[in-house]
Enzyme design. Sequence first.
Site, PDB file in Angstrom:
ATOM      1  N   GLN A  83       0.848  -1.202   0.000  1.00 20.59           N
ATOM      2  CA  GLN A  83       0.000   0.000   0.000  1.00 20.59           C
ATOM      3  C   GLN A  83       0.878   1.245   0.000  1.00 20.59           C
ATOM      4  O   GLN A  83       0.379   2.360  -0.132  1.00 20.59           O
ATOM      5  CB  GLN A  83      -0.876   0.025   1.258  1.00 20.59           C
ATOM      6  CG  GLN A  83      -1.860  -1.130   1.356  1.00 20.59           C
ATOM      7  CD  GLN A  83      -2.493  -1.174   2.747  1.00 20.59           C
ATOM      8  OE1 GLN A  83      -3.517  -0.556   2.988  1.00 20.59           O
ATOM      9  NE2 GLN A  83      -1.897  -1.918   3.642  1.00 20.59           N
ATOM     10  N   ASP A  86       5.979   4.857  -1.553  1.00 17.82           N
ATOM     11  CA  ASP A  86       7.314   5.457  -1.466  1.00 17.82           C
ATOM     12  C   ASP A  86       8.399   4.755  -2.274  1.00 17.82           C
ATOM     13  O   ASP A  86       9.535   5.253  -2.356  1.00 17.82           O
ATOM     14  CB  ASP A  86       7.745   5.560   0.004  1.00 17.82           C
ATOM     15  CG  ASP A  86       7.616   4.229   0.755  1.00 17.82           C
ATOM     16  OD1 ASP A  86       7.863   3.170   0.149  1.00 17.82           O
ATOM     17  OD2 ASP A  86       7.261   4.258   1.952  1.00 17.82           O
ATOM     18  N   HIS A 101      -1.624   1.315  -4.075  1.00 17.25           N
ATOM     19  CA  HIS A 101      -2.080   2.712  -3.944  1.00 17.25           C
ATOM     20  C   HIS A 101      -1.214   3.677  -4.751  1.00 17.25           C
ATOM     21  O   HIS A 101      -1.218   4.876  -4.472  1.00 17.25           O
ATOM     22  CB  HIS A 101      -2.108   3.132  -2.463  1.00 17.25           C
ATOM     23  CG  HIS A 101      -3.213   2.485  -1.677  1.00 17.25           C
ATOM     24  ND1 HIS A 101      -3.202   2.386  -0.307  1.00 17.25           N
ATOM     25  CD2 HIS A 101      -4.384   1.917  -2.084  1.00 17.25           C
ATOM     26  CE1 HIS A 101      -4.311   1.771   0.105  1.00 17.25           C
ATOM     27  NE2 HIS A 101      -5.039   1.478  -0.958  1.00 17.25           N
TER      28      HIS A 101
END
Length: 226
Positions: A83, A86, A101
Amino acid sequence: MLTGAGMSADSGVPTFRDAQTGLWARFRPEDLATPDAFERDPERVWAWYEWRRELVRNAEPHAGHRALVELAGRVSQFTLVTQNVDGLHQRAGSVGVVEYHGNILRDRCAGEGICRERSPHSTSGLPECSACGALLRPDVVWFGEAIPRHALQQADAVAADCDCFLSIGTAALVYPAAGLAERALRSGAKVIEVNIEPTDLSPLADVVLTGPAGVVLPGLVQLLDR
Ligand code: BJW
């Protein structure tokens, strides 16, 4: 396997829901992480995302990220669904990562819905699409938005078909991601949770390993050598 914000916490990237340090303790999601918020106030949304991009660029993967690379090499089939936006798993060396995501470091055209370069001639002072001139936005999934189709399908398929599902550093509150562990349980998989605190998933998990991902995951991989 599903990772969440707690996976990146040991790299210094803030989580969302931790009471003191989480982003949602200081910012309202409806002001920053919804399509309406971007329509209302794109300057504010972009300022928040530029700040977070800087945090992410300065963060480094930790021993837990590297342990998952090692684990992938030790088992016959391994899929990492994250999720996290980064890219730290990929920087640690994980391959085939399913970005559920999206990714905060990519720009997507708000008009066309596809990733695009920035125009060198912005009229609004905000990032604009080099192809059509519409505003760009971060390539992440906001509340109320659909998960990218390929990520949704791939994650559903592996959750339904795995023998063992690891849920690492996620509060297991945001759907549809939180439904993946439930899907794995229904298919008869063993579920292992790694977290510093109990979650709604903990009572359902077969094994709960309590501690920071940066410590627990290298320990888990070491156990495979015994
Ligand atoms: C550690 C640690 C350490 C700390 N080591 N552990 C069903 C029921 C109810 C609601 C819904 C539902 N289905 C959909 C919804 C609505 C909504 C939702 O789930 N809301 C809930 C909050 C109630 N879902 C959506 O809107 C989703 N879209 C959708 O459903 O679309 C439907 C649709 C279909 C077709 C067409 C159109 C629409 C989208 C959800 C998008 C979430 N986006 C965000 C922001 C991403 C961009 C950005 O980064 O800015 O994603 S919100 C935020 O939450 C982020 C995260 O990925 C996500 C999950 O958070 P996570 O990873 O669990 O982090 P935390 O902070 O919550 O928890 C951290 C955990 O780590 C804690 O447990 C700590 O204890 C632990 N920890 N340090 C190990 N060192």
